[in-house]
Design a protein around this motif. Sequence first.
Motif, PDB file in Angstrom:
ATOM      1  N   ASP A  62       0.771  -1.150   0.102  1.00  0.00           N
ATOM      2  CA  ASP A  62       0.011   0.077  -0.108  1.00  0.00           C
ATOM      3  C   ASP A  62       0.821   1.432   0.007  1.00  0.00           C
ATOM      4  O   ASP A  62       0.481   2.433  -0.374  1.00  0.00           O
ATOM      5  CB  ASP A  62      -1.028   0.008   1.208  1.00  0.00           C
ATOM      6  N   SER A  63       2.072   1.190   0.580  1.00  0.00           N
ATOM      7  CA  SER A  63       2.745   2.391   0.654  1.00  0.00           C
ATOM      8  C   SER A  63       3.355   2.770  -0.613  1.00  0.00           C
ATOM      9  O   SER A  63       3.725   4.141  -1.067  1.00  0.00           O
ATOM     10  CB  SER A  63       4.098   2.209   1.462  1.00  0.00           C
ATOM     11  N   ILE A  64       3.391   1.978  -1.638  1.00  0.00           N
ATOM     12  CA  ILE A  64       3.922   2.338  -3.034  1.00  0.00           C
ATOM     13  C   ILE A  64       2.931   2.155  -3.954  1.00  0.00           C
ATOM     14  O   ILE A  64       2.832   2.541  -5.411  1.00  0.00           O
ATOM     15  CB  ILE A  64       5.374   1.592  -3.310  1.00  0.00           C
ATOM     16  N   ARG A  65       1.741   1.605  -3.576  1.00  0.00           N
ATOM     17  CA  ARG A  65       0.757   1.234  -4.529  1.00  0.00           C
ATOM     18  C   ARG A  65       1.142   0.155  -5.597  1.00  0.00           C
ATOM     19  O   ARG A  65       0.654   0.437  -6.689  1.00  0.00           O
ATOM     20  CB  ARG A  65      -0.039   2.456  -5.044  1.00  0.00           C
ATOM     21  N   TYR A  66       1.712  -0.711  -5.380  1.00  0.00           N
ATOM     22  CA  TYR A  66       2.157  -1.730  -6.249  1.00  0.00           C
ATOM     23  C   TYR A  66       2.427  -2.825  -5.668  1.00  0.00           C
ATOM     24  O   TYR A  66       2.968  -3.058  -4.501  1.00  0.00           O
ATOM     25  CB  TYR A  66       3.454  -1.036  -7.014  1.00  0.00           C
ATOM     26  N   PHE A  67       2.799  -4.005  -6.503  1.00  0.00           N
ATOM     27  CA  PHE A  67       3.108  -5.311  -6.169  1.00  0.00           C
ATOM     28  C   PHE A  67       4.687  -5.468  -5.878  1.00  0.00           C
ATOM     29  O   PHE A  67       5.484  -4.957  -6.620  1.00  0.00           O
ATOM     30  CB  PHE A  67       2.958  -6.412  -7.153  1.00  0.00           C
ATOM     31  N   VAL A  68       4.879  -6.156  -4.788  1.00  0.00           N
ATOM     32  CA  VAL A  68       6.505  -6.265  -4.311  1.00  0.00           C
ATOM     33  C   VAL A  68       6.557  -7.761  -4.375  1.00  0.00           C
ATOM     34  O   VAL A  68       5.886  -8.470  -3.637  1.00  0.00           O
ATOM     35  CB  VAL A  68       6.870  -5.797  -2.956  1.00  0.00           C
TER      36      VAL A  68
END
Length: 264
Positions: free
Chosen positions: A178-184
């Motif tokens: 959620d912090s970067i709004r992308y998959f890690v």
Amino acid sequence: MILRRLKRHVSDQNWFAVAIEFLIVVIGVAAGFQLTGYYDESKRRSIETSYLEGIADDYAIYQELLLCRVDGEAAIAASLVDLIHEIDGAELTPAERRAVISTLPMSHVVQPGLVMEGNTSALIGGDLVAMISDSVLRGRILAAQSIGTASVGSLNQIERAYYTIDPITPYTTRHWDDSIRYFVATDYDIGAMRQAPGLRDALMDLANLHQSARTSHQILLDAVDAVLERLVDMGVRDAPQAPATCPYDLTLRDSEPAPSSRPE
């Protein structure tokens, strides 16, 4: 008043006075034209300066964006090559493996072409580029605009090519951040990758596409750099104290840097 005096001098046949009055008229008209021209030129220079300062700000932003895109595409391509080597049996260093994990979610993403908007678009779209008196700068701005337009088309073609390549997400473990709004990604199954038919070729295709995207961004970056260098020469912006770099770390999610050299 001058015309009445001139008429009276002609009636009196005072030709010296006629010459003086005529000279005054000519000088007055010439001075008027000169003052008008000076005012128009001063206004033009003021508008040009405003555009040049705006272009300097715009291109500094373009430069930062492109530096990040070049670095990001290079990191993804290099990590994909490392992953191919690991599939072939090579053992990656911990830093190389972290770089692979970090870049895997971005392997099927390409940044779109950068449209040269703002002051440049206003100048060229409004057919006002001739307002820039420096021919070298004018040529470099037009070149950057042309390269930017070509870059948009080139990267659109690269993006379409991604759709023909099977994704590698089935072989990765990842979660939504959620912090970067992308998959890690947190890991990948190298054993399954080695057994997957055609995956190695797909990874090589992805690496080549990211390298092509990097080249496209680099060509535009060179054009943007040329504009900024000319603006420095003209005194519109201050010379940078150090070479420009991307302010973000696009490859790793920890503090350990990736190795500087990559296998060919």
